[in-house]
Design an enzyme around this catalytic site. Structure first.
Site, PDB file in Angstrom:
ATOM      1  N   GLN A 110      -4.592 -12.653  -0.480  1.00 56.65           N
ATOM      2  CA  GLN A 110      -4.456 -11.597  -1.483  1.00 56.65           C
ATOM      3  C   GLN A 110      -3.687 -12.158  -2.677  1.00 56.65           C
ATOM      4  O   GLN A 110      -2.535 -12.593  -2.525  1.00 56.65           O
ATOM      5  CB  GLN A 110      -3.688 -10.430  -0.856  1.00 56.65           C
ATOM      6  CG  GLN A 110      -3.508  -9.230  -1.746  1.00 56.65           C
ATOM      7  CD  GLN A 110      -2.538  -8.237  -1.118  1.00 56.65           C
ATOM      8  OE1 GLN A 110      -1.775  -8.594  -0.229  1.00 56.65           O
ATOM      9  NE2 GLN A 110      -2.557  -7.016  -1.579  1.00 56.65           N
ATOM     10  N   SER A 113       0.425 -10.281  -6.582  1.00 56.94           N
ATOM     11  CA  SER A 113       1.756 -10.390  -7.200  1.00 56.94           C
ATOM     12  C   SER A 113       1.858 -11.593  -8.131  1.00 56.94           C
ATOM     13  O   SER A 113       1.215 -12.619  -7.918  1.00 56.94           O
ATOM     14  CB  SER A 113       2.827 -10.544  -6.114  1.00 56.94           C
ATOM     15  OG  SER A 113       2.707  -9.516  -5.179  1.00 56.94           O
ATOM     16  N   GLU A 228      -3.327  -1.647   3.046  1.00 54.22           N
ATOM     17  CA  GLU A 228      -2.176  -2.495   3.368  1.00 54.22           C
ATOM     18  C   GLU A 228      -1.025  -1.667   3.942  1.00 54.22           C
ATOM     19  O   GLU A 228      -0.334  -2.102   4.852  1.00 54.22           O
ATOM     20  CB  GLU A 228      -1.708  -3.236   2.108  1.00 54.22           C
ATOM     21  CG  GLU A 228      -0.706  -4.330   2.417  1.00 54.22           C
ATOM     22  CD  GLU A 228      -0.454  -5.252   1.225  1.00 54.22           C
ATOM     23  OE1 GLU A 228      -1.035  -5.024   0.151  1.00 54.22           O
ATOM     24  OE2 GLU A 228       0.328  -6.190   1.387  1.00 54.22           O
ATOM     25  N   GLU A 381      11.575   1.341  -2.382  1.00 52.79           N
ATOM     26  CA  GLU A 381      11.773   2.204  -3.554  1.00 52.79           C
ATOM     27  C   GLU A 381      10.422   2.701  -4.082  1.00 52.79           C
ATOM     28  O   GLU A 381      10.290   3.869  -4.475  1.00 52.79           O
ATOM     29  CB  GLU A 381      12.527   1.444  -4.656  1.00 52.79           C
ATOM     30  CG  GLU A 381      13.994   1.165  -4.366  1.00 52.79           C
ATOM     31  CD  GLU A 381      14.204   0.041  -3.349  1.00 52.79           C
ATOM     32  OE1 GLU A 381      13.256  -0.734  -3.124  1.00 52.79           O
ATOM     33  OE2 GLU A 381      15.295  -0.043  -2.773  1.00 52.79           O
TER      34      GLU A 381
END
Ligand SMILES: Cc1cc2nc3c(=O)[nH]c(=O)nc-3n(C[C@H](O)[C@H](O)[C@H](O)COP(=O)(O)OP(=O)(O)OC[C@H]3O[C@@H](n4cnc5c(N)ncnc54)[C@H](O)[C@@H]3O)c2cc1C
Length: 413
Positions: A110, A113, A228, A381
């Site tokens: 993947q 990021s 995911e 978060e």
């Protein structure tokens, strides 16, 4: 009449009994599983499935395990790429990629990021430019698990800088084995090296390797992330004691896979070892230890119910919902509380790694691995933001960069 789980169990059981032969190759076996449409029975009949509800996949997995037959490969291919391509891919993309994912012939990673875009995935700056029949990609990705041995990557890249950030993204399938892709492993503080930096320098993507629409990559990426969040702890498959080519090849495949994921059980906190460690340390009568163990086990039980609710919703054909974020948050809580309980039991020796540490260094590895649970697949978060937004219907987080062209958004050089 609609098929019941019992019908499916009987049908797949009879099929396995007639076809499973551990002496044949793993590839031959998985090809049969796919061709006879038992690999993922919940998929559409036209795409190797049987149009059955999602519970049918679990029934088949259980039946394969019970009969010690090999199941589908684990990892990003079956877990993320396949469901995303099935949902959003054009037929030519599905035709090209779904079958070899299911048989395990091609492996995936993947590529989402970046150094400047993790939680803010819509802020990626890796970009793809159309050049005739191809796309040329430049940029850098990071934290890419298993990229060092992947054949393909699911890639989110910017294709338009003149629209707001979510609208300028496209979702691609990137061939990894080419000169423009450089993969560098990263060593982690727990001594493992399961993820990488990936540098893309004029990497080439064939024009038809786009998943969804050009500029529609955000919605496609959301499908991947929803899957995911549902990813639970991966357990190693059990293999039949009877030797055979297929089982031997599956064992090697699992060894390779779990080399990458060897520390994931530690990352999840190893709550399963708490009771044993308390006994070995003679601390089972200690009220503080008992209280912590009870708290961790209660969290696990309640989180299991949330998981059951998610499975029930999936079986009814509902899309993945808030249970994904709640379940993922609960996994973080369990991991941290389990790590704290391990420390309470192991005392100062728990801080030592390796064989000198308490319980052969397990506690040390747990302490160094648990923080990743709150980061991978969307941080705690961010999960809380999703819960606030989607479950509690609170006002959206204020944002200054949603509605301006991405080109004008201030960012690090
Ligand atoms: C074990 C592991 C495996 C991974 N595998 C992959 C992979 O295979 N492929 C891939 O592409 N990525 C992978 N990642 C990367 C992962 O998706 C990112 O680390 C994650 O999305 C967080 O991004 P970041 O690290 O850039 O942190 P940042 O986004 O920079 O966040 C830093 C801190 O700020 C907080 N924060 C950020 N935005 C907000 C906000 N809006 N509100 C409140 N707090 C906020 C975060 O919660 C965090 O605490 C992996 C990560 C780990 C740990």
């Amino acid at each position: 009449m609609a098929a019941t789980p019992e019908d499916v169990r009987a049908a797949v059981g009879a099929w396995i009994a007639a076809h499973w032969d551990p002496q044949r190759s793993l590839l031959e076996w998985r090809r049969q599983l796919v061709e006879h449409r038992w690999a993922v029975p919940s998929w559409p009949a036209h795409w190797f499935g049987r149009d059955l509800p999602a519970w049918a996949d679990d029934v088949v997995a259980t039946e394969l395990r019970a009969r010690e037959a090999v199941a589908l490969p684990l990892g990003v291919g079956t877990g993320l790429a396949a469901p995303t391509i099935l949902t959003h891919g054009r037929d030519s993309v599905r035709e090209r990629f779904l079958r070899p994912i299911l048989t395990g012939e091609e492996t995936w990673c993947q590529l989402f990021s970046e150094p400047g875009a993790g939680s803010d995935l819509a802020g990626v700056t890796t970009h793809a430019v159309r050049d005739g029949d191809e796309w040329i990609v430049n940029g850098q990705k990071v934290w890419n698990t298993s990229a060092h041995h992947a054949d393909f990557g699911i890639l989110v890249a910017r294709t338009d800088w003149d629209v707001p950030k979510h609208g300028g993204l496209t979702y691609f399938v990137l061939p990894m084995r080419q000169p423009g892709v450089e993969v560098r492993p990263l060593r982690q503080m727990n001594f493992h090296a399961s993820f990488n930096e990936v540098f893309l320098s004029d990497a080439v993507i064939p024009g038809d390797h786009v998943v969804g629409a050009v500029g529609g990559g955000w919605a496609v990426a959301m499908t991947t992330l929803a899957h995911e969040r549902r990813f639970g702890a991966m357990s190693r498959p059990r293999f039949s004691a009877a030797a055979g080519r297929a089982t031997e090849e599956a064992r090697q495949e699992a060894d390779e896979h779990f080399r990458t994921y060897a520390w994931y059980p530690q990352r999840a906190g190893r709550a399963d070892l708490l009771e044993e460690h308390a006994r070995r340390a003679g601390r089972t009568e200690d009220p503080l230890v008992r209280q912590e163990l009870a708290a961790v086990l209660s969290w696990q039980r309640v989180s299991g119910w949330t998981g059951d609710r998610a499975s029930a919703a999936r079986a009814l054909g509902r899309p993945p919902g808030a249970e994904g974020s709640l379940g993922k948050l609960a996994m973080s809580v369990i991991a941290r509380r389990a790590a704290a309980a391990h420390s309470l039991i192991g005392g100062a020796a728990g801080l030592l790694t390796g064989d000198d540490g308490a319980f052969e260094g397990t506690i040390g590895e747990v302490l160094l691995s648990v923080p990743a649970q709150s980061i991978a697949g969307g941080t705690d978060e961010i999960q809380r933001n999703i819960v606030g937004d989607k479950v509690l219907d609170l006002p959206r987080e204020p944002s200054v960069d949603r509605d301006v062209p991405f080109r004008d958004v201030p960012r690090n050089a």
